[in-house]
Scaffold this motif. Structure first.
Motif, mmCIF file in Angstrom:
data_model
loop_
_atom_site.group_PDB
_atom_site.id
_atom_site.type_symbol
_atom_site.label_atom_id
_atom_site.label_comp_id
_atom_site.label_asym_id
_atom_site.label_seq_id
_atom_site.Cartn_x
_atom_site.Cartn_y
_atom_site.Cartn_z
ATOM 1 N N UNK A 1 42.876 5.780 -41.284
ATOM 2 C CA UNK A 1 41.970 6.827 -41.764
ATOM 3 C C UNK A 1 41.039 6.293 -42.857
ATOM 4 N N UNK A 2 41.575 5.413 -43.727
ATOM 5 C CA UNK A 2 40.736 4.818 -44.773
ATOM 6 C C UNK A 2 39.649 3.959 -44.126
ATOM 7 N N UNK A 3 40.012 3.164 -43.135
ATOM 8 C CA UNK A 3 39.038 2.308 -42.455
ATOM 9 C C UNK A 3 37.947 3.144 -41.799
ATOM 10 N N UNK A 4 38.313 4.254 -41.198
ATOM 11 C CA UNK A 4 37.325 5.102 -40.543
ATOM 12 C C UNK A 4 36.369 5.732 -41.559
ATOM 13 N N UNK A 5 36.884 6.076 -42.754
ATOM 14 C CA UNK A 5 36.009 6.609 -43.803
ATOM 15 C C UNK A 5 34.983 5.562 -44.238
ATOM 16 N N UNK A 6 35.443 4.324 -44.332
ATOM 17 C CA UNK A 6 34.539 3.245 -44.725
ATOM 18 C C UNK A 6 33.464 3.032 -43.658
ATOM 19 N N UNK A 7 33.867 3.060 -42.390
ATOM 20 C CA UNK A 7 32.899 2.886 -41.310
ATOM 21 C C UNK A 7 31.888 4.032 -41.293
ATOM 22 N N UNK A 8 32.369 5.261 -41.533
ATOM 23 C CA UNK A 8 31.465 6.409 -41.533
ATOM 24 C C UNK A 8 30.468 6.312 -42.681
ATOM 25 N N UNK A 9 30.922 5.822 -43.820
ATOM 26 C CA UNK A 9 30.036 5.700 -44.975
ATOM 27 C C UNK A 9 28.923 4.700 -44.733
ATOM 28 N N UNK A 10 29.182 3.694 -43.888
ATOM 29 C CA UNK A 10 28.178 2.648 -43.659
ATOM 30 C C UNK A 10 27.091 3.073 -42.674
ATOM 31 N N UNK A 11 27.247 4.216 -42.010
ATOM 32 C CA UNK A 11 26.257 4.645 -41.033
ATOM 33 C C UNK A 11 24.941 5.062 -41.686
ATOM 34 N N UNK A 12 25.029 5.621 -42.902
ATOM 35 C CA UNK A 12 23.822 6.022 -43.610
ATOM 36 C C UNK A 12 23.166 4.787 -44.212
ATOM 37 N N UNK A 13 21.864 4.601 -44.062
ATOM 38 C CA UNK A 13 21.202 3.412 -44.608
ATOM 39 C C UNK A 13 21.196 3.418 -46.133
ATOM 40 N N UNK B 1 23.638 -1.082 -42.678
ATOM 41 C CA UNK B 1 24.602 -2.194 -42.675
ATOM 42 C C UNK B 1 25.925 -1.668 -42.144
ATOM 43 N N UNK B 2 26.332 -2.141 -40.951
ATOM 44 C CA UNK B 2 27.621 -1.734 -40.399
ATOM 45 C C UNK B 2 28.708 -2.699 -40.870
ATOM 46 N N UNK B 3 29.972 -2.295 -40.597
ATOM 47 C CA UNK B 3 31.117 -3.058 -41.114
ATOM 48 C C UNK B 3 32.040 -3.489 -39.976
ATOM 49 N N UNK B 4 32.623 -4.655 -40.163
ATOM 50 C CA UNK B 4 33.737 -5.097 -39.310
ATOM 51 C C UNK B 4 34.948 -5.196 -40.232
ATOM 52 N N UNK B 5 36.043 -4.473 -39.887
ATOM 53 C CA UNK B 5 37.190 -4.346 -40.794
ATOM 54 C C UNK B 5 38.451 -4.849 -40.114
ATOM 55 N N UNK B 6 39.174 -5.733 -40.810
ATOM 56 C CA UNK B 6 40.474 -6.193 -40.331
ATOM 57 C C UNK B 6 41.559 -5.656 -41.247
#
Length: 491
Positions: A419-431, A441-446
């Protein structure tokens, strides 16, 4: 003229001899306490005429009670030929123009069948004043010693100022002691520390360094401006202190006062203010000791300043060693320490940590096309946005370049990390906007979890790093869990 003894009238000659004595010689009746004889010196010193004194009761001159006089006379009787010497008394002349300390020796005699007390009184004002001055100097020496000890043990200027004020009261015998410094950007003096009486007065008194204001013409303002001590031996009669007479008269018992400036680099930075119930409490020797005290205070302030700069440099060095200079985020060193602490607390709290490696997709293209300054702006804006998504106790760190790491605290289940990773990905959608230009800037998260993917910080970091490459290779803008061969789609 007779060759031996007195002349034809021995009694007259004897009276003339007594009248020429520099001491007051008086004879009183033992029972009635009335004067029977006084010499000329007694009249001169008291300001009373001969007949006035011979008609007076002892208590009228000495201001003692009947009981005190009887007790004194009885002591003289018991003392025999050696007599009894009273403690020095402060006496005033009839018109109050003469004031001094007198020490009297009393002897009991029987003359012509009448019991009398013969009193020889000598002025000892110079001796008393010298003794009091020596006593004051001794006390100020003690206060100076206490202040020097405070300089050694105090860890701040506030602590030192209070210790110096306390020493001036407890060891120096002062009535009031205060330390004042100018308020930033103002001509008004602020109370930094105080001890003794008159706190309510000092807290409401307005004191300035501006000579154009009545509040700036007092001892403190003058000492601050001139860089020299300012003294008064009669506070309530001194025109320099007129502005505070009404405030002080009913609240304190100030007789004399002094202000000594605190000098640093050739200019005043504050003032030590002292008050006493005694007049002439601040002679040349006392002021010299207070100037030494002020000099030692200045030296201590300089040491505090050096120590503060050293501590700031040390804190800055530690900050630079543990944080990213561009974003202000923790760096690899601090992150490793924090992850180690989180792992160590698992046994106590039961909450497990997770690590997320984050890479900014296609950041190199932005850097190459728009330059490093714009790239740095994108990193700063992106890191700020990611920090907003995380909880306060989670940690966002920057390892360098476009690589970030998140230490997620208190993970009880794998789904929490997801859920934390998904919040981070959602935050990166806005320029993010840098210098008016929007950048997406999109994110790749491991993701790696403790203890499934490692029990040591290095193992967890390596596992999350590898998982991040899985996410990047499988499409970017997604997350991957350590050990999985394909990215996890966002639900």
């Amino acid at each position: 003229m007779a060759k031996d003894g007195f002349g034809k009238d021995p009694e007259r000659d004897f009276r003339e001899l007594l009248d020429s004595s520099p001491d007051c010689v008086l004879v009183t009746d033992y029972d009635t306490h009335r004067y029977l004889y006084v010499n000329h010196t007694s009249c001169v010193m008291t300001g009373y005429g001969l007949q006035e004194l011979l008609s007076m009761h002892v208590s009228e001159l000495t201001l003692q009670s009947e009981a005190e006089i009887r007790e004194t006379y009885e002591r003289a009787r018991q003392a025999g030929e050696r007599g009894y010497t009273e403690e020095p008394q402060l006496l005033l002349s009839k018109d109050r123009s003469r004031r001094g300390w007198w020490e009297s020796n009393l002897r009991f005699k029987v003359i012509g069948g009448q019991e009398v007390i013969v009193i020889v009184s000598r002025e000892v004002t110079p001796r008393i004043l010298a003794e009091r001055a020596a006593s004051r100097a001794t006390k100020i020496y003690a206060a100076l010693s206490s202040a020097n000890e405070a300089i050694i043990h105090s860890s701040s200027s506030e602590e030192l100022f209070q210790a110096v004020c306390d020493a001036a009261i407890e060891s120096g015998g002062m009535t009031t002691a205060a330390m004042l410094m100018p308020a930033p950007g103002s001509d008004l003096m602020e109370l930094q520390a105080m001890a003794g009486k008159g706190r309510d007065t000092m807290e409401v008194a307005v004191i300035s360094t501006d000579p154009q204001r009545p509040e700036g013409r007092g001892l403190i303002g003058k000492a601050f401006r001139t860089g020299k001590p300012s003294i008064t031996d009669d506070y309530l009669q001194d025109t320099r202190t007129t502005h505070w007479h009404t405030l002080v008269r009913d609240r304190t018992q100030i007789r004399s006062a002094a202000s000594v400036p605190i000098i640093r680099h050739g200019r005043s930075v504050g003032a030590l203010y002292l008050c006493s119930r005694e007049r002439r409490a601040f002679d040349e020797e006392i002021i010299g000791l207070l100037v030494r005290m002020a000099g030692n205070l200045s030296f201590a302030l300089q040491n505090f300043e050096h120590e503060e700069k050293r501590r700031e440099a040390e804190e800055r060095a530690h900050y630079l060693a543990t944080h990213c200079g561009l974003t202000g985020l923790p760096n690899r060193n601090l992150l490793t320490d924090l992850l180690g602490q989180a792992i160590a607390s698992v046994g106590r709290t039961g909450h497990r940590p997770a690590i997320m490696f984050i890479d900014l997709d296609r950041f190199k293209e932005i850097n190459d096309a728009w330059g490093h300054d714009t790239g740095d702006g994108v990193l700063q804006k992106t890191s700020g946005r990611l920090r907003e998504v995380l909880r306060e106790h989670d940690v966002l760190a920057r390892l360098g370049g476009d690589e970030f790491v998140v230490l997620v605290q208190n993970i009880d289940h794998q789904d929490h990390a997801v859920r934390v990773a998904e919040k981070l990905l959602a935050a990166s959608k806005e320029p993010v906007v840098v210098e008016g230009q929007p950048f997406t800037v999109t994110l790749s998260i491991g993701i790696s979890l403790y203890p499934e993917h490692g029990i040591h910080p290095t193992d967890l970091m390596k596992a999350a790093d590898l998982a991040m490459y899985v996410a990047k290779d499988k499409g970017k803008a997604t997350w991957a869990l350590s050990g999985e061969g394909r990215p996890q789609a966002i639900q």
